[in-house]
Scaffold this motif. Sequence first.
Motif, short mmCIF file in Angstrom:
data_model
loop_
_atom_site.label_atom_id
_atom_site.label_comp_id
_atom_site.label_asym_id
_atom_site.label_seq_id
_atom_site.Cartn_x
_atom_site.Cartn_y
_atom_site.Cartn_z
N TYR A 1 46.22 13.82 32.97
CA TYR A 1 46.81 12.48 33.66
C TYR A 1 47.33 12.86 35.09
O TYR A 1 46.86 11.97 36.00
N PHE A 2 47.65 14.16 35.23
CA PHE A 2 47.96 14.53 36.47
C PHE A 2 46.86 14.80 37.70
O PHE A 2 47.11 14.59 38.72
N LEU B 1 54.97 24.89 50.27
CA LEU B 1 55.79 24.93 48.95
C LEU B 1 54.53 23.83 48.21
O LEU B 1 54.21 23.89 47.11
N ASN B 2 54.55 22.67 48.89
CA ASN B 2 53.68 21.59 47.83
C ASN B 2 52.32 21.91 47.74
O ASN B 2 51.57 21.66 46.87
N THR B 3 51.77 22.77 48.84
CA THR B 3 50.43 23.43 48.67
C THR B 3 50.20 24.39 47.73
O THR B 3 49.43 24.33 46.76
N LEU B 4 51.35 24.93 47.42
CA LEU B 4 51.08 26.12 46.47
C LEU B 4 51.60 25.57 44.85
O LEU B 4 51.01 26.15 44.10
N ILE B 5 52.85 25.10 44.89
CA ILE B 5 53.20 24.63 43.28
C ILE B 5 53.08 22.94 43.22
O ILE B 5 53.63 22.86 42.18
N GLY B 6 52.42 22.40 44.12
CA GLY B 6 52.32 20.81 43.93
C GLY B 6 51.72 20.49 42.82
O GLY B 6 51.93 19.27 42.17
N THR B 7 50.83 21.41 41.99
CA THR B 7 50.10 21.04 40.99
C THR B 7 50.69 20.94 39.62
O THR B 7 50.38 20.62 38.60
N ILE B 8 52.24 21.70 39.42
CA ILE B 8 53.18 21.62 38.48
C ILE B 8 53.35 20.26 38.28
O ILE B 8 54.22 19.83 39.02
N PRO B 9 53.03 19.53 36.97
CA PRO B 9 53.53 18.24 36.90
C PRO B 9 54.86 17.92 37.04
O PRO B 9 55.72 18.42 36.59
N ILE B 10 55.22 16.95 38.13
CA ILE B 10 56.77 16.66 38.40
C ILE B 10 57.35 17.67 38.91
O ILE B 10 58.19 17.62 39.83
N HIS C 1 36.50 26.66 41.41
CA HIS C 1 36.80 28.36 41.52
C HIS C 1 38.18 28.63 41.53
O HIS C 1 38.55 29.71 41.25
N ASN C 2 39.02 27.52 41.74
CA ASN C 2 40.18 27.67 42.22
C ASN C 2 41.33 27.87 40.97
O ASN C 2 41.48 27.03 40.20
N VAL C 3 41.47 29.07 40.47
CA VAL C 3 42.18 29.26 39.10
C VAL C 3 43.63 29.00 39.24
O VAL C 3 44.12 28.58 38.28
N TRP C 4 44.37 29.22 40.54
CA TRP C 4 45.70 29.21 40.61
C TRP C 4 46.28 27.55 40.34
O TRP C 4 46.86 27.38 39.46
N HIS C 5 45.64 26.67 40.94
CA HIS C 5 45.97 25.17 40.60
C HIS C 5 45.68 24.78 39.37
O HIS C 5 46.36 23.94 39.06
N ARG C 6 44.62 25.19 38.69
CA ARG C 6 44.06 24.76 37.29
C ARG C 6 45.19 25.45 36.50
O ARG C 6 45.42 24.83 35.37
N TYR C 7 45.61 26.57 36.66
CA TYR C 7 46.78 27.21 35.91
C TYR C 7 47.97 26.44 35.87
O TYR C 7 48.68 25.94 34.84
N LEU C 8 48.26 26.03 36.88
CA LEU C 8 49.64 25.26 37.23
C LEU C 8 49.69 23.96 36.64
O LEU C 8 50.45 23.46 36.21
N LEU C 9 48.39 23.33 36.68
CA LEU C 9 48.37 21.97 36.18
C LEU C 9 48.39 22.01 34.91
O LEU C 9 48.82 20.96 34.19
N THR C 10 47.81 22.89 33.93
CA THR C 10 47.90 22.92 32.58
C THR C 10 49.20 23.62 31.99
O THR C 10 49.23 24.09 30.81
N ILE C 11 50.09 23.86 32.88
CA ILE C 11 51.39 24.94 32.22
C ILE C 11 51.97 23.83 31.33
O ILE C 11 52.63 24.53 30.45
N PHE C 12 52.00 22.51 31.22
CA PHE C 12 52.71 21.84 30.16
C PHE C 12 51.70 21.28 29.28
O PHE C 12 51.96 20.42 28.45
#
Length: 117
Positions: free
Chosen positions: A82-83, A12-21, A64-75
């Motif tokens: 910052y994150f 779970l942390n690998t998949l959704i860990g980049t969503i801030p907090i 080229h990892n689109v998934w983590h970049r998308y989750l990081l910019t969700i907010f």
Amino acid sequence: MTTFVFILIIFLNTLIGTIPIAGPFISGIVAGVLIGKKELAPAVAFWGAIIGGVLCRTFLSYSHNVWHRYLLTIFGNTMADYFQNIINGNHFYLVLYFGLINIAGAYLGVFIKNRLK
């Protein structure tokens, strides 16, 4: 049972860990609900978060990892900057970010499970 939850928390942390907090917090809540013991859940959540956070950092550094970049910019992009500095910066801050937020989520998950009994 504990090993299964430990591997699940790493995943779970690998998949959704980049969503801030929210990503590490949700992962901690899942650990707390599944384990249900106040003494064990934070330890499993902490160590799973550290290993998952390192894997998340590894995937985030791949350009080229689109998934983590998308989750990081969700907010928003400002929060993402910052994150990303926290995740890609010092290892100590990475451990603090993933570990402590997961511990807080684990305590909340245990509280929820005990309240629903």
